[in-house]
Design a protein around this motif. Structure first.
Motif, mmCIF file in Angstrom:
data_model
loop_
_atom_site.group_PDB
_atom_site.id
_atom_site.type_symbol
_atom_site.label_atom_id
_atom_site.label_comp_id
_atom_site.label_asym_id
_atom_site.label_seq_id
_atom_site.Cartn_x
_atom_site.Cartn_y
_atom_site.Cartn_z
ATOM 1 N N UNK A 1 0.846 -1.198 0.000
ATOM 2 C CA UNK A 1 0.000 0.000 0.000
ATOM 3 C C UNK A 1 0.884 1.252 0.000
ATOM 4 N N UNK A 2 0.818 2.086 -1.033
ATOM 5 C CA UNK A 2 1.618 3.318 -1.030
ATOM 6 C C UNK A 2 1.162 4.325 0.016
ATOM 7 N N UNK A 3 -0.117 4.250 0.408
ATOM 8 C CA UNK A 3 -0.621 5.190 1.412
ATOM 9 C C UNK A 3 0.076 4.984 2.757
ATOM 10 N N UNK B 1 -6.367 9.135 -6.700
ATOM 11 C CA UNK B 1 -5.593 8.986 -5.463
ATOM 12 C C UNK B 1 -4.189 8.459 -5.745
ATOM 13 N N UNK B 2 -4.084 7.524 -6.698
ATOM 14 C CA UNK B 2 -2.757 6.978 -7.029
ATOM 15 C C UNK B 2 -1.861 8.062 -7.618
ATOM 16 N N UNK B 3 -2.400 8.885 -8.523
ATOM 17 C CA UNK B 3 -1.606 9.986 -9.105
ATOM 18 C C UNK B 3 -1.197 10.974 -8.020
ATOM 19 N N UNK B 4 -2.122 11.288 -7.122
ATOM 20 C CA UNK B 4 -1.802 12.207 -6.033
ATOM 21 C C UNK B 4 -0.767 11.614 -5.084
ATOM 22 N N UNK C 1 7.523 4.057 -5.679
ATOM 23 C CA UNK C 1 7.598 2.855 -6.523
ATOM 24 C C UNK C 1 6.263 2.116 -6.566
ATOM 25 N N UNK C 2 5.619 1.978 -5.416
ATOM 26 C CA UNK C 2 4.342 1.255 -5.376
ATOM 27 C C UNK C 2 3.249 2.023 -6.109
ATOM 28 N N UNK C 3 3.241 3.354 -5.983
ATOM 29 C CA UNK C 3 2.242 4.158 -6.694
ATOM 30 C C UNK C 3 2.440 4.058 -8.200
ATOM 31 N N UNK C 4 3.678 4.060 -8.646
ATOM 32 C CA UNK C 4 3.941 3.914 -10.083
ATOM 33 C C UNK C 4 3.504 2.548 -10.584
ATOM 34 N N UNK C 5 3.735 1.521 -9.773
ATOM 35 C CA UNK C 5 3.311 0.176 -10.173
ATOM 36 C C UNK C 5 1.800 0.068 -10.253
ATOM 37 N N UNK C 6 1.101 0.664 -9.299
ATOM 38 C CA UNK C 6 -0.369 0.636 -9.349
ATOM 39 C C UNK C 6 -0.898 1.412 -10.547
#
Length: 421
Positions: A135-137, A197-200, A165-170
């Motif tokens: 979870x990137x959060x 939310x992922x972009x943010x 890294x996790x946000x980019x993967x999602x």
């Protein structure tokens, strides 16, 4: 729920409205259905309708949600909108006692962090990270806690890097943002993310990484992270701070170098070396540009000073003067002594027919007796001086061998006549 997962909130609202009439048949409460409708309104960018649904859930005790995710969302809404910390902690603790989920622990940790209870927040985030390490959060909140709470930028920069890294993967994974969404699935308690939310999250992870590099004294890495972020006012402010600080450091370094060089020159350790100046001749094109510049049309001066200057430059016309005008101007002119000019006498002169002699009036003519007396006195003085000069000259001539003597009488008469004239 399928329509909402497929990014079709309008169709999802129609089905949720039908379910709201008989929520107990679906083993749900009206609060669960209202929470799902509020999420659909958030996806449609209608915050007023979403807040109306959440206010109905908060105010009506009978509309309390059954799902853990919805109860967590209601608790966070209580804390964020109503600033009711006591109620939010009570709901989150009850949820985590029922089942410890990553989403519940994440929300509880954020409440503790906002209350400056960093140790309790760290324990919640670590447990949530063990349950959901992708979870990137959670990683973003861990980095923020260690950067602003514990003041440990070395650990924070690693957490921010993992969140990025996790946000980019999602973001790259197709449908990765809506994985595990829905009631009854195996991953119901995992943290949920929308595309926005992922972009943010990715943008925030890069921005906080830049802030951490700033704390570590690595402005070049920070500027690289800021350049990768979405351009906004807060990113521009951060980049401007780095540029200004770089200019200040450069000025300090240059001043220190100049002072050190001046001390070395003053002490004699170094000598000022002047680089030779290479003079080059102007090219043909440069000459042509200069000539064109000199021949350019210049605007006329219109100011008062310019008009006065132009009037002064006008030359006066030469007017020839006639001889009559010259005689008229010179008629009263006369030469005088050094003390001043003497006006001309008021005598009138006439020219006789035969001889060119001026005839004076009787007033200015001297008497004959006075003239004779003055001539006799003058002749006696001349004779005495002549005899003295002849005696001395005869002696000198006899000594030098000259025997011839001049006629003194004729010479005296000539001298007296010439002197009288």
């Amino acid at each position: 729920e399928m329509h909402f997962a497929l990014h079709n909130p309008e169709a999802a609202i129609t089905y949720f409205t039908k379910v709201l009439k008989c929520a107990q048949d679906a083993a749900l409460s009206s609060g669960d259905v209202l929470c799902e409708i509020a999420k659909c309104y958030d996806a449609m960018n209608q915050p007023v309708d979403a807040e109306r649904c959440m206010a109905r859930v908060r105010d009506d005790p009978k509309s309390a949600p059954v799902r853990l995710t919805n109860r967590i969302w209601v608790a966070w809404n209580e804390f964020e909108k109503e600033q009711n910390t006591t109620k939010a902690l009570k709901i989150l603790k009850e949820v985590n006692e029922i089942k410890r989920t990553p989403e519940g622990l994440y929300a509880l940790g954020r409440v503790y962090a906002n209350l400056s209870q960093f140790d309790a927040a760290d324990a919640c985030f670590m447990e949530a990270c063990e349950l959901d390490p992708t979870s990137p959060k959670i990683w973003l909140e861990i980095g923020t806690l260690y950067l602003k709470g514990f003041k440990l930028p070395d650990i924070a920069v690693k957490a921010f890097g993992r969140a990025r890294e996790l946000a980019t993967a999602l973001k790259l994974k197709e449908g990765g943002c809506s994985i595990g969404h829905g009631y009854g699935t195996d991953v119901e308690g995992l943290t949920k993310h929308t595309d926005a939310e992922v972009v943010s999250l990715e943008n925030d992870a890069r921005m906080f990484s830049g802030d951490t590099f700033q704390e570590l004294g690595r402005p070049s890495h920070a500027l690289r992270e800021y350049e990768a972020c979405i351009d906004s006012a807060r990113i521009q402010i951060r980049k401007l701070k780095i540029i200004i600080w770089a200019v200040v450091l450069l000025q300090r370094a240059f001043r220190a170098h100049r002072e050190r060089r001046a001390k070395q020159v003053y002490a004699g350790a170094q000598r000022v070396v002047l680089e030779p100046v290479v003079m080059r001749s102007a090219t043909h094109e440069e000459h042509e540009r200069y000539d064109a510049f000199q021949r350019r049309p210049r605007p006329k001066k219109t100011t008062e000073a310019a008009k006065k200057y132009d009037m002064m430059r006008v030359r006066k016309q030469h007017v020839p003067i006639e001889q009559k005008d010259v005689m008229e101007l010179m008629k009263d002119f006369s030469l005088g002594t050094r003390h001043g000019a003497v006006p001309p006498p008021e005598t009138k002169t006439t020219k006789p027919a035969g001889r060119e002699k001026s005839i004076t009036t009787a007033q200015n003519k001297p008497s004959q007796s006075k003239v004779k007396r003055s001539l006799l006195v003058f002749e006696g003085a001349n004779k005495a001086s002549a005899t003295a000069t002849t005696t001395t000259s005869s002696k000198t001539k006899s000594l030098m061998g000259f025997d011839k003597k001049p006629n003194a009488a004729t010479d005296n008469r000539k001298s007296t006549s010439t002197l009288f004239r």
